[in-house]
Scaffold this active site. Structure first.
Site, PDB file in Angstrom:
ATOM      1  N   ASN A 126      73.784 -50.564 -25.778  1.00 59.56           N
ATOM      2  CA  ASN A 126      73.836 -51.003 -24.376  1.00 59.56           C
ATOM      3  C   ASN A 126      73.245 -49.915 -23.488  1.00 59.56           C
ATOM      4  O   ASN A 126      73.690 -48.775 -23.537  1.00 59.56           O
ATOM      5  CB  ASN A 126      75.272 -51.320 -23.950  1.00 59.56           C
ATOM      6  CG  ASN A 126      75.315 -52.141 -22.673  1.00 59.56           C
ATOM      7  OD1 ASN A 126      74.791 -51.705 -21.648  1.00 59.56           O
ATOM      8  ND2 ASN A 126      75.904 -53.320 -22.733  1.00 59.56           N
ATOM      9  N   HIS A 158      78.983 -63.590 -25.256  1.00 56.93           N
ATOM     10  CA  HIS A 158      77.556 -63.632 -24.926  1.00 56.93           C
ATOM     11  C   HIS A 158      77.052 -65.067 -24.934  1.00 56.93           C
ATOM     12  O   HIS A 158      77.693 -65.962 -25.487  1.00 56.93           O
ATOM     13  CB  HIS A 158      76.738 -62.829 -25.945  1.00 56.93           C
ATOM     14  CG  HIS A 158      76.821 -61.346 -25.744  1.00 56.93           C
ATOM     15  ND1 HIS A 158      77.825 -60.585 -26.274  1.00 56.93           N
ATOM     16  CD2 HIS A 158      76.026 -60.487 -25.062  1.00 56.93           C
ATOM     17  CE1 HIS A 158      77.643 -59.314 -25.942  1.00 56.93           C
ATOM     18  NE2 HIS A 158      76.567 -59.229 -25.198  1.00 56.93           N
ATOM     19  N   LYS A 162      72.507 -65.685 -28.739  1.00 59.12           N
ATOM     20  CA  LYS A 162      72.661 -64.383 -29.413  1.00 59.12           C
ATOM     21  C   LYS A 162      72.866 -64.569 -30.920  1.00 59.12           C
ATOM     22  O   LYS A 162      73.637 -65.425 -31.340  1.00 59.12           O
ATOM     23  CB  LYS A 162      73.839 -63.599 -28.804  1.00 59.12           C
ATOM     24  CG  LYS A 162      73.928 -62.179 -29.356  1.00 59.12           C
ATOM     25  CD  LYS A 162      74.747 -61.262 -28.470  1.00 59.12           C
ATOM     26  CE  LYS A 162      74.877 -59.874 -29.063  1.00 59.12           C
ATOM     27  NZ  LYS A 162      73.571 -59.187 -29.212  1.00 59.12           N
ATOM     28  N   GLY A 168      76.243 -55.237 -30.209  1.00 64.30           N
ATOM     29  CA  GLY A 168      76.019 -53.791 -30.280  1.00 64.30           C
ATOM     30  C   GLY A 168      76.956 -53.043 -29.351  1.00 64.30           C
ATOM     31  O   GLY A 168      77.447 -51.957 -29.670  1.00 64.30           O
ATOM     32  N   THR A 169      77.230 -53.641 -28.201  1.00 65.94           N
ATOM     33  CA  THR A 169      78.127 -53.000 -27.228  1.00 65.94           C
ATOM     34  C   THR A 169      79.557 -52.948 -27.763  1.00 65.94           C
ATOM     35  O   THR A 169      80.252 -51.933 -27.602  1.00 65.94           O
ATOM     36  CB  THR A 169      78.112 -53.786 -25.902  1.00 65.94           C
ATOM     37  OG1 THR A 169      76.759 -53.979 -25.517  1.00 65.94           O
ATOM     38  CG2 THR A 169      78.870 -53.060 -24.816  1.00 65.94           C
TER      39      THR A 169
END
Ligand SMILES: NC(=O)C1=CN([C@@H]2O[C@H](COP(=O)(O)OP(=O)(O)OC[C@H]3O[C@@H](n4cnc5c(N)ncnc54)[C@H](OP(=O)(O)O)[C@@H]3O)[C@@H](O)[C@H]2O)C=CC1
Ligand SMILES: O=C(O)C1=N[C@H](C(=O)O)C[C@H](O)C1
Length: 270
Positions: A126, A158, A162, A168-169
């Site tokens: 992020n 999300h 996606k 990833g965050t």
């Protein structure tokens, strides 16, 4: 000094188009090339026109090697396989490579780390200021509130397009919590729950994933104790927060020696 010339790979994607618009509005940076994969219907189109800012005289091509040779840096929000390939080209060209791509395997990360011997790479799940500050707060909270008293769960939502989970965050925030607790995330994470799971194991870090609609990115880290609960959250409302962070990272990395850096390094939050 002349503007930093940046190649945008995955230029027709959601982040690619946002990056084109953002670079165009930031002093000190310019779009030097725009790349999509061979066979993409966008090859030949003007990158600015596609991104909605009018013609900028940068046609989208499928030739990264030529583009990298003439550029100072690359902004890359694409796929793990593409980012590994591009990190090799960035190493060959000895330039900056900012990687926002998520869902990389351990092998992908090892290949990117190897490329960082010759390229100056900034990689983060992020790129926003808010999430990276949140990670610092999560680390502090996890350190202060021990595993006997507080359980840590990471929740994310999300948009429906996606393709990777947890985000990833979410993993970055989980890493921050694990660092605060002085534990290894891989050994303590519970990434999926289904069926008769048994009671929660003390000290584990759980992940929960929601997908739907057009949500840009919502993340919460919940520290749940007996009789009280702390929730640390970030809500992304616009992809420009990630693009601004990526351009900032490129300008920061320009002239730095090769290596693998994080957004915490860029933002001075390390
Ligand atoms: N770190 C951060 O702050 C953020 C990270 N992300 C991450 O960035 C990535 C991209 O997200 P998003 O923009 O939504 O995804 P999109 O699918 O909208 O965009 C990805 C683009 O990359 C293109 N692409 C794929 N392979 C190649 C290749 N070999 N060469 C050139 N272009 C290629 C795709 O083309 P095609 O469709 O034809 O395959 C597509 O246009 C994801 O991993 C996401 O999680 C997103 C936002 C913020
Ligand atoms: O795919 C996305 O959209 C996003 N991906 C990143 C992630 O996996 O955390 C960052 C952001 O949340 C948007």
């Amino acid at each position: 000094m002349s503007d930093m010339g940046l190649v945008v790979v995955g230029a027709a994607g959601r982040m690619g188009q946002t990056l084109i618009r953002t670079i165009h509005s930031v002093p000190g940076a310019k779009v030097s090339a725009a790349i999509e994969r061979a066979g993409s219907p966008h090859i030949g189109r003007d990158a600015g026109e596609l991104a909605g800012i009018g013609i900028i005289n940068v046609p989208i091509t499928d030739d990264p090697l030529t583009a990298f040779a003439k550029a100072d840096g690359v902004l890359d929000f694409s796929t793990p396989a593409a980012s590994v390939e591009f990190s090799g080209y960035a190493a060959q060209a000895r330039i900056v490579h900012v990687i926002g791509t998520t869902g990389c395997s351990l092998e992908d990360d090892a290949a990117i780390a190897a490329a960082a011997r010759h390229a100056t790479i900034v990689k983060s799940g992020n790129m926003s200021l808010g999430v990276n500050l949140l990670a610092v707060l999560v680390e502090q909270a996890a350190k202060a509130l021990g595993p006997d008293d507080f359980d840590i769960e990471v929740l994310e939502m999300h948009h429906r397009h996606k393709v990777d989970a947890p985000s990833g965050t979410a993993l970055l925030l989980g890493q921050a919590a694990a660092k605060g607790r002085g534990i290894d995330l891989a050994e303590h994470s519970v990434r999926v729950r289904d069926g008769h799971t048994g009671a929660r194991e003390a000290g584990s870090i759980g992940f929960a994933t929601l997908r739907g609609g057009s949500v840009v990115g919502d993340h919460s880290v919940i520290l749940a104790g007996t009789g009280e609960r702390i929730t640390l959250s970030h809500n992304a409302e616009d992809r420009s927060i990630f693009a601004r962070g990526a351009v900032k990272a490129a300008l920061w990395a320009h002239g730095k020696k090769p290596g693998l850096y994080s957004m915490r390094d860029v933002l001075g939050l390390s």
